[in-house]
Scaffold this motif. Structure first.
Motif, PDB file in Angstrom:
ATOM      1  N   ARG A  78     -28.520 -13.809 -13.871  1.00 29.32           N
ATOM      2  CA  ARG A  78     -28.765 -13.616 -15.290  1.00 29.32           C
ATOM      3  C   ARG A  78     -27.627 -14.231 -16.110  1.00 29.32           C
ATOM      4  O   ARG A  78     -26.506 -14.389 -15.632  1.00 29.32           O
ATOM      5  N   ILE A  79     -27.932 -14.553 -17.343  1.00 29.05           N
ATOM      6  CA  ILE A  79     -26.869 -15.010 -18.248  1.00 29.05           C
ATOM      7  C   ILE A  79     -25.983 -13.818 -18.563  1.00 29.05           C
ATOM      8  O   ILE A  79     -26.477 -12.749 -18.940  1.00 29.05           O
ATOM      9  N   PRO A  80     -24.656 -13.955 -18.423  1.00 30.00           N
ATOM     10  CA  PRO A  80     -23.764 -12.810 -18.631  1.00 30.00           C
ATOM     11  C   PRO A  80     -23.899 -12.212 -20.032  1.00 30.00           C
ATOM     12  O   PRO A  80     -24.141 -12.914 -21.016  1.00 30.00           O
ATOM     13  N   VAL A  81     -23.722 -10.921 -20.109  1.00 28.68           N
ATOM     14  CA  VAL A  81     -23.830 -10.210 -21.382  1.00 28.68           C
ATOM     15  C   VAL A  81     -22.776 -10.692 -22.365  1.00 28.68           C
ATOM     16  O   VAL A  81     -23.045 -10.842 -23.561  1.00 28.68           O
ATOM     17  N   SER A  82     -21.567 -10.963 -21.860  1.00 25.09           N
ATOM     18  CA  SER A  82     -20.494 -11.405 -22.759  1.00 25.09           C
ATOM     19  C   SER A  82     -20.804 -12.761 -23.377  1.00 25.09           C
ATOM     20  O   SER A  82     -20.354 -13.052 -24.491  1.00 25.09           O
ATOM     21  N   ASN A 126     -31.054 -27.025 -16.037  1.00 22.13           N
ATOM     22  CA  ASN A 126     -31.071 -27.501 -14.656  1.00 22.13           C
ATOM     23  C   ASN A 126     -30.192 -26.646 -13.745  1.00 22.13           C
ATOM     24  O   ASN A 126     -29.326 -27.143 -13.040  1.00 22.13           O
ATOM     25  N   ASN A 127     -30.430 -25.344 -13.797  1.00 27.20           N
ATOM     26  CA  ASN A 127     -29.801 -24.409 -12.876  1.00 27.20           C
ATOM     27  C   ASN A 127     -30.887 -23.485 -12.330  1.00 27.20           C
ATOM     28  O   ASN A 127     -32.057 -23.862 -12.293  1.00 27.20           O
ATOM     29  N   SER A 128     -30.488 -22.296 -11.909  1.00 29.74           N
ATOM     30  CA  SER A 128     -31.459 -21.338 -11.359  1.00 29.74           C
ATOM     31  C   SER A 128     -31.348 -19.988 -12.058  1.00 29.74           C
ATOM     32  O   SER A 128     -31.551 -18.937 -11.441  1.00 29.74           O
ATOM     33  N   PHE A 129     -31.022 -19.999 -13.337  1.00 32.31           N
ATOM     34  CA  PHE A 129     -30.978 -18.743 -14.089  1.00 32.31           C
ATOM     35  C   PHE A 129     -32.376 -18.130 -14.146  1.00 32.31           C
ATOM     36  O   PHE A 129     -33.378 -18.849 -14.230  1.00 32.31           O
ATOM     37  N   SER A 130     -32.428 -16.808 -14.121  1.00 32.15           N
ATOM     38  CA  SER A 130     -33.715 -16.120 -14.072  1.00 32.15           C
ATOM     39  C   SER A 130     -33.703 -14.945 -15.038  1.00 32.15           C
ATOM     40  O   SER A 130     -32.735 -14.686 -15.743  1.00 32.15           O
ATOM     41  N   GLY A 131     -34.834 -14.237 -15.047  1.00 31.69           N
ATOM     42  CA  GLY A 131     -34.950 -13.078 -15.918  1.00 31.69           C
ATOM     43  C   GLY A 131     -35.451 -13.454 -17.297  1.00 31.69           C
ATOM     44  O   GLY A 131     -35.958 -14.547 -17.532  1.00 31.69           O
ATOM     45  N   LEU A 132     -35.315 -12.501 -18.211  1.00 37.24           N
ATOM     46  CA  LEU A 132     -35.737 -12.715 -19.583  1.00 37.24           C
ATOM     47  C   LEU A 132     -34.616 -13.349 -20.399  1.00 37.24           C
ATOM     48  O   LEU A 132     -33.440 -13.238 -20.069  1.00 37.24           O
ATOM     49  N   LEU A 148     -31.739 -24.278 -22.440  1.00 36.30           N
ATOM     50  CA  LEU A 148     -31.950 -23.521 -21.192  1.00 36.30           C
ATOM     51  C   LEU A 148     -33.040 -24.174 -20.347  1.00 36.30           C
ATOM     52  O   LEU A 148     -33.685 -23.512 -19.526  1.00 36.30           O
ATOM     53  N   THR A 149     -33.231 -25.468 -20.482  1.00 32.22           N
ATOM     54  CA  THR A 149     -34.303 -26.187 -19.806  1.00 32.22           C
ATOM     55  C   THR A 149     -34.156 -26.131 -18.285  1.00 32.22           C
ATOM     56  O   THR A 149     -33.046 -26.093 -17.752  1.00 32.22           O
ATOM     57  N   ASP A 150     -35.301 -26.160 -17.595  1.00 32.59           N
ATOM     58  CA  ASP A 150     -35.348 -26.285 -16.137  1.00 32.59           C
ATOM     59  C   ASP A 150     -34.574 -25.175 -15.439  1.00 32.59           C
ATOM     60  O   ASP A 150     -33.659 -25.418 -14.651  1.00 32.59           O
ATOM     61  N   ASN A 151     -34.945 -23.953 -15.739  1.00 36.61           N
ATOM     62  CA  ASN A 151     -34.437 -22.797 -15.018  1.00 36.61           C
ATOM     63  C   ASN A 151     -35.627 -21.967 -14.537  1.00 36.61           C
ATOM     64  O   ASN A 151     -36.729 -22.507 -14.385  1.00 36.61           O
ATOM     65  N   THR A 163     -41.889 -14.169 -22.467  1.00 32.62           N
ATOM     66  CA  THR A 163     -42.343 -14.895 -23.651  1.00 32.62           C
ATOM     67  C   THR A 163     -41.140 -15.471 -24.398  1.00 32.62           C
ATOM     68  O   THR A 163     -39.987 -15.155 -24.096  1.00 32.62           O
ATOM     69  N   ILE A 164     -41.459 -16.301 -25.353  1.00 36.89           N
ATOM     70  CA  ILE A 164     -40.399 -16.852 -26.206  1.00 36.89           C
ATOM     71  C   ILE A 164     -39.823 -15.715 -27.041  1.00 36.89           C
ATOM     72  O   ILE A 164     -40.574 -14.987 -27.699  1.00 36.89           O
ATOM     73  N   PRO A 165     -38.504 -15.528 -27.046  1.00 34.69           N
ATOM     74  CA  PRO A 165     -37.919 -14.404 -27.794  1.00 34.69           C
ATOM     75  C   PRO A 165     -38.281 -14.476 -29.274  1.00 34.69           C
ATOM     76  O   PRO A 165     -38.122 -15.515 -29.909  1.00 34.69           O
ATOM     77  N   ASP A 166     -38.768 -13.359 -29.796  1.00 37.24           N
ATOM     78  CA  ASP A 166     -39.170 -13.344 -31.204  1.00 37.24           C
ATOM     79  C   ASP A 166     -37.998 -13.115 -32.147  1.00 37.24           C
ATOM     80  O   ASP A 166     -38.168 -13.172 -33.369  1.00 37.24           O
ATOM     81  N   ASN A 167     -36.792 -12.869 -31.592  1.00 35.61           N
ATOM     82  CA  ASN A 167     -35.631 -12.656 -32.464  1.00 35.61           C
ATOM     83  C   ASN A 167     -34.837 -13.924 -32.715  1.00 35.61           C
ATOM     84  O   ASN A 167     -33.807 -13.894 -33.397  1.00 35.61           O
ATOM     85  N   LEU A 168     -35.264 -15.061 -32.167  1.00 37.92           N
ATOM     86  CA  LEU A 168     -34.505 -16.295 -32.350  1.00 37.92           C
ATOM     87  C   LEU A 168     -34.339 -16.674 -33.820  1.00 37.92           C
ATOM     88  O   LEU A 168     -33.292 -17.199 -34.202  1.00 37.92           O
ATOM     89  N   PRO A 169     -35.338 -16.438 -34.693  1.00 38.96           N
ATOM     90  CA  PRO A 169     -35.110 -16.771 -36.108  1.00 38.96           C
ATOM     91  C   PRO A 169     -33.989 -15.989 -36.760  1.00 38.96           C
ATOM     92  O   PRO A 169     -33.498 -16.403 -37.823  1.00 38.96           O
ATOM     93  N   THR A 170     -33.552 -14.892 -36.151  1.00 37.41           N
ATOM     94  CA  THR A 170     -32.438 -14.140 -36.736  1.00 37.41           C
ATOM     95  C   THR A 170     -31.087 -14.753 -36.394  1.00 37.41           C
ATOM     96  O   THR A 170     -30.076 -14.295 -36.930  1.00 37.41           O
ATOM     97  N   CYS A 171     -31.079 -15.747 -35.489  1.00 37.07           N
ATOM     98  CA  CYS A 171     -29.836 -16.505 -35.249  1.00 37.07           C
ATOM     99  C   CYS A 171     -29.673 -17.469 -36.421  1.00 37.07           C
ATOM    100  O   CYS A 171     -30.281 -18.542 -36.451  1.00 37.07           O
TER     101      CYS A 171
END
Length: 904
Positions: A494-498, A512-518, A534-537, A542-550
């Motif tokens: 998973r991508i680290p929380v920090s 182009n790695n093997s990251f998994s999960g949501l 985050l391509t090719d993992n 689903t696509i996160p619906d909170n991305l517009p808040t970034c």
């Protein structure tokens, strides 16, 4: 005449005169105000009355401030001197122009200007007034190649000449352009630095200056073409580029001359004696600073480094005892080497540890060479080293086991990318207190990243290595990290929380790695995030619906993951989004997704390759993408027709609908899109004639090298005949293209296609086109790739196509063409496969025309002999056939006619 005549004894007379004088003054002031032009500006209130009072108090009062002994002996302040010096530089004024305003004599004014310039030279001369080094010249070559398309160009010499003011009458108007003064120009020296370059695989010893026709015929002066022929497109293009490059440099220099007009009159404020003063302490100081004498110890170190190299170092010679004059070497006032910049010198050898004896070295740049072996550990002990650039070499082995951290506390940039470095990344690199940039990509580094104490890194790239395992949750130790790239490794988990809560990250590239999960970003914390790749993992969901808040997020690439569903409704409020790539996902509902994305007011690039499989292309005319420049949706098996809503994409530059199942005709509005320069409709089921509007695409009618589509981020595009999708690198450029191949198009190839002079790629293969190849194709001077194969074209190949000097790929295979294959030009480089499948073609590629003629003649003779031998048989058969026809068909019909006559 007595002085008493100037004074009045009667107070009444004096009052009367004062009154009349006041009236006269007011009248003059009114007339002056009336005559002044009405300027729309705010007037500046100057205290003139106060200045008058101060002047009277200083010199003309009963008890003046400055009496006879101190009259005009007040010193001139430094502010006044600097002001007048800048005034002379800005306006090119003569030294006595402000005498009345600043009460400064000519000599003082000249000295102020001279000393002011000397001090500026002392401060900045070594950096900005030095002779350009070998590296500087190579950078200049690259810049002019990219900006002006002139490799090896130094500058335009027109802007650096001086007019010959007192020119002899015999020379006037002999060496002038029409837009210059009647006096010729003085060319002091016709030399160029000996910095080689290669153009069209031809090596040249030195660069050149662009000039016009008035200059001498010297090898370093490259002139334009005076009168190119109207049909000579190569010479016309060269003349246009030549004059544009000259004018570009000339304009830049004119801006400098307008800002500092002293450049236009460089000797106005100097006498001949002052220009040749040998006793000027400022001149001696400046000369000493600009040409310091190399320290003997540093000289020995550099000579030993030169001797152990397997190749010579351009600009270095043992004949010169002053190493500070060598290319790429910069010294301080004490002659100590502070910079060693030898990038792109084609150097071969190993890096010796003796360089660590350059104890004042601040910059070491030997990038883009062929150095091998291990990086000397002593380089990390240089106390003042700030920049260490060893990128793009062949350094191998691992990092030093340990270094003296207190001695390298000032190192800021460490670049080791594109080498063969192995082993793990030592933790001490993250402990360097001032290190802000660490580039280690494209090596053979293994293991995991480790860090336990706070680091000041801002830019970290470990991509294209063999790093494995999970990504540690240690990003809280990088409070300033803005750019982090770790793509193309073997990292999983998973991508680290920090990292998902980092407030400093602006660019996160983990493709182009093997990251998994949501995918779970904390947008409330990631306030600076602008790029997310985050391509090719192996992400799911689903696509996160909170991305517009970034709030800063502009670029999103989530392609190549197992994402499902459709575009979230929240994307309607995604105002910052400019680039979105969702290639090779399992998304659904294309119509609904486009309806949502049209509300992204800043969306310029939309890539949906190999998503929304087997859906129908929305035909709704209400869709509006006002800012969209790139729309790429190939290989989705979409059905339907080319949608009418594309007509509203007025800023569209690139449209790719290839490898779908679209049917119907190509709508004429496609050719009317005002900004389109890249169109790919290949591999569909389109039919009918090619719309003539495609021959009138506005941005393809005029030659302009800036028209190439430049994409800042990677996209998926097919490039093979079987539809294989390939990924292109960042910054890829797509040339102006028209690809209608693999459809069912009929009709002719319009001669008006020859008007698209900016077209680089024309692909019409595998259709049912007929008619001739237009001779107007000779006007496509920029064409690089032309494929007309597998059609039903007839006639001959126009001989004029040999004029296409840029043509590198050409095919007319499998048509019905006849005649001779043109020879000469680029046609001599094409293989036989470019012409096969045309029985009537002959030439050096397919069949010798002489042999073909003999073969055809022999075949005709055989046919004639066969006819003679079979003449009796054919004659008998013909007579019998005619008799049978008459007997069974003609005679009964005559009889029937006779019967009809009887009934009538």
């Amino acid at each position: 005449m007595y002085s008493d005549q100037f004074f009045y004894t009667s107070l009444d007379v004096e009052d009367e005169v004062n009154s009349e004088f006041a009236m006269f003054t007011e009248a003059c002031q009114a007339a002056y105000e009336a005559s002044k032009p009405k300027l729309q500006r705010t007037p500046v209130e100057r205290d003139r009355y106060g200045a008058h009072d101060r002047l009277v108090m200083a010199y003309f009062f009963e008890h003046p401030q400055y009496d006879e002994t101190t009259f005009r002996k007040v010193g001139i302040s430094s502010l006044m001197k600097c002001t007048f010096a800048i005034h002379q530089m800005t306006y090119g004024a003569v030294p006595n122009s402000l005498d009345e305003y600043l009460q400064m004599g000519v000599t003082t004014a000249r000295d102020s200007l001279r000393i002011f310039c000397k001090v500026i030279m002392n401060l900045y001369g070594k950096e900005f007034l030095r002779k350009p080094t070998y590296t500087d010249m190579e950078k200049l070559y690259v810049y002019h190649d990219e900006k002006h398309v002139f490799l090896g160009m130094l500058e335009n010499i027109d802007c650096t000449d001086w007019p010959w003011a007192n020119c002899p009458l015999a020379y006037i108007a002999q060496f002038c352009r029409g837009d210059h003064e009647p006096n010729p120009f003085i060319l002091l020296e016709g030399r160029a630095p000996d910095v080689p370059f290669v153009a069209n695989n031809v090596p040249y010893k030195r660069g050149y200056y662009l000039t016009d026709g008035i200059y001498p015929q010297w090898s370093v002066l490259i002139k334009s073409i005076k009168n190119p022929g109207r049909s000579d497109h190569k010479r016309i293009l060269y003349k246009t580029k030549h004059e544009a490059a000259r004018k570009d440099v000339e304009r830049a220099f004119d801006v400098l001359k307008q800002k500092w007009k002293l450049i236009k009159y460089p000797a106005r404020g100097m006498s001949r004696k002052e220009q040749h003063r040998d006793d000027d302490p400022y001149s001696n100081l400046t000369q000493a600073q600009l040409n310091p004498l190399c320290n003997s110890n540093d000289s020995v170190v550099l000579k030993s480094f030169m001797n152990v190299m397997d190749s010579a170092i351009d600009g270095w010679t043992t004949n010169s005892s002053n190493c500070c004059d060598w290319d790429g070497v910069t010294c301080n006032l004490d002659g100590k080497v502070v910079k060693l910049e030898l990038s792109k010198k084609r150097l071969v050898g190993t890096l010796v540890e003796s360089l660590s004896s350059l104890d004042q070295l601040k910059t070491l740049n030997i990038s883009r060479n062929l150095f091998k072996g291990k990086v000397p550990s002593l380089l990390f002990h240089l106390k003042y080293l700030e920049v260490l650039d060893l990128s793009s070499n062949e350094f191998s082995e691992g990092f030093p086991d340990s270094v003296d951290l207190p001695r390298i506390e000032v190192l800021m940039h460490l670049l080791l990318d594109a080498n063969l470095v192995s082993g793990i990344i030592p933790e001490y690199l993250f402990r360097l207190p001032r290190l802000v940039k660490l580039l280690l990509q494209d090596n053979m580094i293994v293991g995991q990243l480790q860090n336990s104490i706070p680091s000041n890194l801002v830019y970290l790239d470990v991509s294209l290595n063999l790093i494995s395992g999970d990504l540690p949750d240690f990003f809280h130790t990088f409070p300033n990290l803005s750019y982090f790239a770790a793509h193309s490794n073997n990292i999983g988990g998973r991508i680290p929380v920090s990292l998902l809560n980092s407030g400093s990250i602006s660019s996160l590239i983990l493709r182009n790695n093997s990251f998994s999960g949501l995918i779970r970003l904390n947008c409330s914390a990631m306030v600076n995030l602008e790029l997310l790749d985050l391509t090719d993992n192996k992400f799911i969901g689903t696509i996160p619906d909170n991305l517009p808040t970034c709030q800063s997020l502009k670029v999103i690439d989530l392609g190549g993951n197992n994402l499902t569903g459709q575009i979230p409704e929240s994307f309607k409020l995604f105002d910052s989004l400019a680039y979105l790539s969702l290639s090779m996902c399992n998304l659904k509902n294309l119509s609904g997704s486009l309806e949502i994305l049209q509300h992204c007011s800043n969306l310029t690039t939309l890539v949906l390759s190999r998503s929304f499989d087997n859906e129908e292309m929305p035909y709704d005319s209400n869709l509006q993408f006002k800012m969209l420049k790139t729309f790429v949706i190939p290989s989705c098996k979409l059905t339907g027709m080319i949608p009418v809503w594309l007509n509203g994409l007025t800023k569209l530059r690139m449209l790719d609908l290839s490898w779908n199942q679209l049917s119907g005709h190509i709508p004429p509005f496609v050719g009317n899109l005002p900004s389109l320069i890249y169109l790919d409709l290949s591999n569909n089921f389109l039919k009918g004639e090619i719309p003539k509007s495609l021959t009138e695409i506005p941005d393809l009618l005029y030659r302009n090298i800036s028209l190439e589509v430049s994409l800042e981020y990677a996209i998926f595009m097919k490039r093979s005949t079987n539809g294989t999708v390939l990924r292109y690198s960042y910054g890829v450029r797509f040339p102006p293209t028209l690809d209608l191949s693999n459809n069912f198009l009929t009709g002719p190839i319009w001669p008006e296609f020859g008007n698209l002079i900016n077209l680089h790629v024309l692909n019409l293969k595998y259709n049912e086109l007929s008619g001739n190849i237009p001779s107007s194709f000779e006007n496509l001077t920029c064409i690089e790739n032309m494929d007309l194969s597998h059609n039903d074209l007839s006639g001959e190949i126009p001989v004029s196509l040999v004029k296409l000097g840029m043509l590198s790929k050409f095919s007319v295979a499998y048509n019905n063409l006849t005649g001779l294959i043109p020879s000469g030009g680029q046609f001599s480089t094409f293989s036989a496969s470019s012409f096969e499948g045309n029985p009537g073609l002959c030439g050096e590629f397919v069949l010798s025309c002489e042999k073909g003629h003999q073969s055809l003649k022999a075949r005709v003779s055989e046919i004639e002999e066969d006819l003679i031998e079979s003449f009796p048989i054919l004659t008998g058969f013909g007579i019998g056939f005619i008799f049978t026809v008459i007997l069974f068909l003609v005679v009964p019909r005559i009889r029937d006619t006779e019967k009809l006559d009887k009934f009538e």
